[in-house]
Scaffold this motif. Structure first.
Motif, mmCIF file in Angstrom:
data_model
loop_
_atom_site.group_PDB
_atom_site.id
_atom_site.type_symbol
_atom_site.label_atom_id
_atom_site.label_comp_id
_atom_site.label_asym_id
_atom_site.label_seq_id
_atom_site.Cartn_x
_atom_site.Cartn_y
_atom_site.Cartn_z
ATOM 1 N N ALA A 119 -77.826 84.671 67.380
ATOM 2 C CA ALA A 119 -77.280 84.941 68.627
ATOM 3 C C ALA A 119 -76.734 83.779 69.253
ATOM 4 O O ALA A 119 -75.717 83.745 69.916
ATOM 5 N N GLU A 120 -77.394 82.740 69.113
ATOM 6 C CA GLU A 120 -77.133 81.356 69.924
ATOM 7 C C GLU A 120 -75.818 81.077 69.471
ATOM 8 O O GLU A 120 -74.829 80.553 70.192
ATOM 9 N N ALA A 121 -75.668 81.243 68.157
ATOM 10 C CA ALA A 121 -74.254 80.637 67.404
ATOM 11 C C ALA A 121 -73.207 81.324 68.097
ATOM 12 O O ALA A 121 -72.099 80.667 68.295
ATOM 13 N N ALA A 122 -73.211 82.400 68.255
ATOM 14 C CA ALA A 122 -72.194 83.304 69.073
ATOM 15 C C ALA A 122 -72.033 83.079 70.433
ATOM 16 O O ALA A 122 -71.021 82.769 71.018
ATOM 17 N N SER A 123 -73.179 82.743 71.069
ATOM 18 C CA SER A 123 -73.264 82.400 72.675
ATOM 19 C C SER A 123 -72.461 81.065 72.809
ATOM 20 O O SER A 123 -71.617 81.001 73.790
ATOM 21 N N ARG A 124 -72.730 80.211 71.761
ATOM 22 C CA ARG A 124 -72.071 78.893 72.208
ATOM 23 C C ARG A 124 -70.628 79.072 72.306
ATOM 24 O O ARG A 124 -69.806 78.378 72.916
ATOM 25 N N GLY A 125 -69.913 79.756 71.149
ATOM 26 C CA GLY A 125 -68.701 80.041 71.198
ATOM 27 C C GLY A 125 -68.148 80.768 72.151
ATOM 28 O O GLY A 125 -67.004 80.472 73.095
ATOM 29 N N PHE A 126 -68.952 81.996 72.567
ATOM 30 C CA PHE A 126 -68.266 82.580 73.806
ATOM 31 C C PHE A 126 -68.214 81.857 75.063
ATOM 32 O O PHE A 126 -67.350 82.057 75.926
ATOM 33 N N ARG A 127 -69.263 81.065 75.411
ATOM 34 C CA ARG A 127 -69.270 80.234 76.590
ATOM 35 C C ARG A 127 -68.067 79.170 76.626
ATOM 36 O O ARG A 127 -67.699 78.744 77.684
ATOM 37 N N ALA A 128 -67.717 78.695 75.410
ATOM 38 C CA ALA A 128 -66.384 77.850 75.400
ATOM 39 C C ALA A 128 -65.122 78.640 75.320
ATOM 40 O O ALA A 128 -64.124 77.981 75.293
ATOM 41 N N GLY A 129 -65.243 79.888 75.532
ATOM 42 C CA GLY A 129 -64.107 80.802 75.744
ATOM 43 C C GLY A 129 -63.623 81.148 74.323
ATOM 44 O O GLY A 129 -62.363 81.557 74.150
ATOM 45 N N GLN A 130 -64.280 80.630 73.416
ATOM 46 C CA GLN A 130 -63.601 80.998 71.871
ATOM 47 C C GLN A 130 -64.419 82.046 71.256
ATOM 48 O O GLN A 130 -65.338 82.033 70.388
ATOM 49 N N PHE A 131 -63.932 83.186 71.678
ATOM 50 C CA PHE A 131 -64.425 84.405 71.117
ATOM 51 C C PHE A 131 -64.361 84.891 69.623
ATOM 52 O O PHE A 131 -65.305 85.329 69.000
#
Length: 171
Positions: A119-131
């Motif tokens: 889940a953290e792998a996705a969160s990092r991308g989402f926080r950076a705006g890289q969905f």
């Protein structure tokens, strides 16, 4: 976050925001990633994304985990021959990613820390705006866990084919 703040966030997280971040091209990439990853293990992955919950659900206290578990059932992720389904659920308004795993995945013996890392792998991308990158990262992370802890029982055919749709669900 209190209930009123959460309700506001769910009310203003519009479907437009969802469509802006999860464009048809991003959804196609997610589908292709699920399809490719499922060739490396016998697990079945579903990806679902939702902008926000109804205000009734928010005020009733429905959390991301409970919603993910409801969707696990509604999307029939549990309905695989070897109980090897995994749901990746993204609730944009709460900025949460939940991973719900059926009981056949390593007999439920995968450490929670491994799912949290996915889940953290996705969160990092989402926080950076890289969905797109975040979605691909979580699918590939889940796939790595499924390859490490293959679903199924000894003596049972490990893979019965593609039992669940690979296309993401947009709610």
């Amino acid at each position: 976050m209190n209930t009123l703040q959460r309700a506001w966030r769910h009310a203003v997280t519009a479907r437009l925001s969802l469509r802006r971040h999860f464009t048809p091209a991003v959804l196609e990439t997610i589908e292709a990633t699920v399809r490719a990853c499922e060739t490396r293990h016998p697990g079945e992955i579903r990806f679902a994304v939702e902008a926000g919950l109804s205000l009734v659900d928010v005020f009733a206290g429905l959390g991301p985990r409970e919603r993910a578990e409801d969707l696990f059932s509604a999307l029939r992720v549990w309905d695989t021959e070897h109980n090897n389904g995994v749901l990746i659920y993204v609730l944009m308004a709460d900025r949460k990613i939940e991973i719900v795993v059926d009981r056949g995945v390593a007999g439920g013996h995968v450490p929670q820390s491994e799912w949290d890392a996915c889940a953290e792998a996705a969160s990092r991308g989402f926080r950076a705006g890289q969905f797109e990158q975040g979605a691909v990262a979580v699918i590939e992370s889940v796939s790595s866990v499924l390859a490490k802890y293959p679903p199924g029982s000894p003596g049972v055919r490990p893979d019965v084919g593609d039992e669940l749709p690979d296309s993401p669900v947009v709610l």
